[in-house]
Design a protein around this motif. Structure first.
Motif, PDB file in Angstrom:
ATOM      1  N   ARG A 142     -29.209 -40.684 -61.543  1.00  0.00           N
ATOM      2  CA  ARG A 142     -28.182 -39.757 -62.014  1.00  0.00           C
ATOM      3  C   ARG A 142     -28.907 -39.331 -63.375  1.00  0.00           C
ATOM      4  O   ARG A 142     -29.345 -40.077 -64.275  1.00  0.00           O
ATOM      5  CB  ARG A 142     -26.874 -40.086 -62.266  1.00  0.00           C
ATOM      6  CG  ARG A 142     -26.470 -40.912 -60.871  1.00  0.00           C
ATOM      7  CD  ARG A 142     -26.286 -39.652 -59.780  1.00  0.00           C
ATOM      8  NE  ARG A 142     -25.427 -40.363 -58.582  1.00  0.00           N
ATOM      9  CZ  ARG A 142     -25.496 -39.755 -57.347  1.00  0.00           C
ATOM     10  NH1 ARG A 142     -26.423 -38.719 -57.122  1.00  0.00           N
ATOM     11  NH2 ARG A 142     -24.939 -40.370 -56.331  1.00  0.00           N
ATOM     12  N   GLU A 144     -28.068 -38.583 -66.970  1.00  0.00           N
ATOM     13  CA  GLU A 144     -26.845 -38.863 -68.000  1.00  0.00           C
ATOM     14  C   GLU A 144     -27.568 -38.802 -69.445  1.00  0.00           C
ATOM     15  O   GLU A 144     -28.555 -39.338 -69.855  1.00  0.00           O
ATOM     16  CB  GLU A 144     -26.308 -40.424 -67.837  1.00  0.00           C
ATOM     17  CG  GLU A 144     -25.836 -40.537 -66.481  1.00  0.00           C
ATOM     18  CD  GLU A 144     -25.363 -41.992 -66.456  1.00  0.00           C
ATOM     19  OE1 GLU A 144     -25.233 -42.918 -67.375  1.00  0.00           O
ATOM     20  OE2 GLU A 144     -24.773 -42.524 -65.224  1.00  0.00           O
ATOM     21  N   ARG A 145     -26.879 -38.072 -70.312  1.00  0.00           N
ATOM     22  CA  ARG A 145     -27.295 -37.803 -71.541  1.00  0.00           C
ATOM     23  C   ARG A 145     -28.915 -37.305 -71.693  1.00  0.00           C
ATOM     24  O   ARG A 145     -29.481 -37.682 -72.589  1.00  0.00           O
ATOM     25  CB  ARG A 145     -26.968 -39.014 -72.564  1.00  0.00           C
ATOM     26  CG  ARG A 145     -25.714 -39.541 -72.491  1.00  0.00           C
ATOM     27  CD  ARG A 145     -25.417 -40.483 -73.821  1.00  0.00           C
ATOM     28  NE  ARG A 145     -26.067 -41.915 -73.368  1.00  0.00           N
ATOM     29  CZ  ARG A 145     -25.467 -42.560 -72.257  1.00  0.00           C
ATOM     30  NH1 ARG A 145     -24.168 -42.517 -71.646  1.00  0.00           N
ATOM     31  NH2 ARG A 145     -26.421 -43.798 -71.929  1.00  0.00           N
ATOM     32  N   TRP A 148     -32.697 -39.857 -67.064  1.00  0.00           N
ATOM     33  CA  TRP A 148     -32.621 -40.365 -65.626  1.00  0.00           C
ATOM     34  C   TRP A 148     -31.955 -41.852 -65.969  1.00  0.00           C
ATOM     35  O   TRP A 148     -32.583 -42.375 -66.909  1.00  0.00           O
ATOM     36  CB  TRP A 148     -33.751 -40.471 -64.563  1.00  0.00           C
ATOM     37  CG  TRP A 148     -34.275 -39.382 -64.204  1.00  0.00           C
ATOM     38  CD1 TRP A 148     -35.361 -38.538 -64.523  1.00  0.00           C
ATOM     39  CD2 TRP A 148     -33.797 -38.452 -63.207  1.00  0.00           C
ATOM     40  NE1 TRP A 148     -35.623 -37.549 -63.762  1.00  0.00           N
ATOM     41  CE2 TRP A 148     -34.744 -37.453 -63.099  1.00  0.00           C
ATOM     42  CE3 TRP A 148     -32.542 -38.728 -62.387  1.00  0.00           C
ATOM     43  CZ2 TRP A 148     -34.408 -36.538 -62.112  1.00  0.00           C
ATOM     44  CZ3 TRP A 148     -32.547 -37.888 -61.230  1.00  0.00           C
ATOM     45  CH2 TRP A 148     -33.149 -36.468 -61.152  1.00  0.00           C
ATOM     46  N   ARG A 149     -31.053 -42.229 -64.985  1.00  0.00           N
ATOM     47  CA  ARG A 149     -30.253 -43.380 -65.238  1.00  0.00           C
ATOM     48  C   ARG A 149     -29.915 -44.097 -63.679  1.00  0.00           C
ATOM     49  O   ARG A 149     -29.547 -43.061 -62.895  1.00  0.00           O
ATOM     50  CB  ARG A 149     -28.931 -43.348 -65.996  1.00  0.00           C
ATOM     51  CG  ARG A 149     -29.096 -43.104 -67.556  1.00  0.00           C
ATOM     52  CD  ARG A 149     -30.136 -43.875 -68.474  1.00  0.00           C
ATOM     53  NE  ARG A 149     -29.913 -45.399 -68.098  1.00  0.00           N
ATOM     54  CZ  ARG A 149     -31.054 -46.187 -68.358  1.00  0.00           C
ATOM     55  NH1 ARG A 149     -32.159 -45.486 -68.607  1.00  0.00           N
ATOM     56  NH2 ARG A 149     -30.741 -47.193 -67.908  1.00  0.00           N
ATOM     57  N   ASP A 151     -27.700 -45.442 -61.010  1.00  0.00           N
ATOM     58  CA  ASP A 151     -26.327 -45.442 -60.650  1.00  0.00           C
ATOM     59  C   ASP A 151     -25.970 -47.042 -60.175  1.00  0.00           C
ATOM     60  O   ASP A 151     -25.891 -47.265 -59.094  1.00  0.00           O
ATOM     61  CB  ASP A 151     -26.182 -44.668 -59.353  1.00  0.00           C
ATOM     62  CG  ASP A 151     -24.699 -44.606 -59.027  1.00  0.00           C
ATOM     63  OD1 ASP A 151     -23.823 -45.302 -59.349  1.00  0.00           O
ATOM     64  OD2 ASP A 151     -24.219 -43.400 -58.256  1.00  0.00           O
TER      65      ASP A 151
END
Length: 383
Positions: A142, A144-145, A148-149, A151
């Motif tokens: 996902r 985030e900020r 890619w991070r 989940d």
């Protein structure tokens, strides 16, 4: 032709079709390419040439790699992991890093066993899981900020797994796992009994401000981790086709046998060049290459300001969201080539719902001067 169920679900990688469509037109910006134009270490070139001239290394033996290279890999891994791998029992040399994946999968999975990867992930990993007869399950990345991070909430729901097959930095997203990610992965491996198959091909190609954590230094993972390494990315030695597998001694007995019957052995003179690069006290140009990759990445992100591109935390590529531009990834790829003279691969074979909406932009094989034309090319493609 007789049917073969393995190939019912295996997808073409995509980049070769884009490369063929681009041809050899020098005006095309080659962002589909897996290569790099940054020179390999001179020490490796010299050692390989000397081996050829002196007729060294023209042999099938040893089948698991030359002792000098296995010892150099062990020394490199001691620095990265803190573990003292036995060069004879715990390290096998392979014909490139990607060629290591199949013998590992055959050694740790049964047919239909679940193997978890990220979405997106390198097609060479995902499709090999299918060819091995295992079942790929995807955990989404996902944004985030702005980056890619993983989940992690979805990952902790995993209740059955033979292996987790992961990269950091990951192709094609450039996502880098942080400490919390690795601790979650350790918990899943402990609970399910899964192996972590860690593709470390790009481990040191990490950009400013992002962590570089080897999973073997995370509590509970060392005894469950099988490391796949390569000379191709960090050392720019793609044509040498040298990789390795390292892991716990018990599973390495099985992997050693599978590797011998999968690819026989990498060329001996190339192994000598690889050993020279790994042992080079100056670092074989890795730090300088990483700085250049970051500079190229930053130009790509600047050029695409205001467009749905996700910056990479490391690696060789970043992703542009085609669906956010009201196009499919294939349509965007086609337009980029036809109107903008940009070759870029649609991520159709590189994962699930997350991957298939993106095209990949590889910045490892184009200099900054040419990358500086990207904005105008993309605007032409979208206009």
């Amino acid at each position: 032709m007789r049917p073969n169920s393995r190939f019912a679900v295996v997808q073409p990688i995509g980049l070769d079709q884009v490369a063929a469509a681009a041809g050899d037109d020098p005006d095309v910006l080659r962002l589909e390419n897996l290569d790099t134009d940054i020179a390999p270490p001179e020490v490796a070139v010299q050692a390989t040439a000397q081996a050829l001239m002196e007729r060294q290394g023209n042999s099938w033996l040893p089948l698991t790699g030359l002792p000098v290279l296995r010892e150099a890999v062990a020394a490199e891994l001691l620095t990265r992991t803190g573990l003292g791998y036995d060069p004879d029992r715990q390290i096998v040399i392979t014909s490139g890093g990607t060629s290591a994946v199949m013998p590992v999968l055959l050694s740790v999975t049964e047919p239909e066993d679940p193997v978890f990867l990220t979405d997106p992930t390198y097609a060479g990993l995902l499709q090999r899981v299918r060819l091995a007869g295992a079942h790929p399950s995807l955990v989404p990345l996902r944004v985030e900020r702005g980056y890619w991070r993983l989940d992690r909430e979805e990952l902790v729901e995993v209740d059955r797994a033979a292996a987790l097959l992961l990269m950091s930095p990951s192709m094609p997203s450039g996502m880098v796992f942080d400490q919390d990610d690795w601790e979650t992965i350790a918990e899943v491996c402990a609970r399910t009994g899964a192996y972590l198959i860690y593709d470390a091909a790009m481990e040191r190609i990490v950009f400013d401000g992002h962590p570089r954590i080897n999973p073997c230094r995370v509590d509970g993972l060392a005894e469950r981790t099988i490391v796949i390494g390569s000379m191709s990315k960090e050392y720019r030695m793609i044509g040498w086709r040298i990789g390795w597998i390292a892991g716990p001694a018990d599973i390495m007995e099985r992997i050693r046998l599978a590797t011998i019957y999968n690819t026989t052995v990498a060329s001996g003179f190339a192994q000598l060049g690889a050993a020279a690069a790994l042992r080079d006290p100056s670092g074989a140009g890795v730090r300088e290459a990483v700085a250049e990759y970051q500079a190229r990445h930053d130009v790509v992100i600047e050029q695409l300001a205001g467009l749905p591109v996700v910056p990479a935390a490391g690696g060789w590529s970043c992703l542009l969201d085609a669906e956010a531009l009201s196009l499919t990834a294939q349509e965007l790829s086609d337009r980029l080539l036809a109107r903008g003279r940009v070759a870029a691969t649609p991520m159709t074979a590189w994962g699930g719902a997350v991957a298939t909406r993106h095209v990949r932009l590889v910045f490892s094989n184009e200099p900054i001067a040419r990358l500086s034309s990207l904005r105008a090319r993309v605007e032409a493609a979208l206009g």
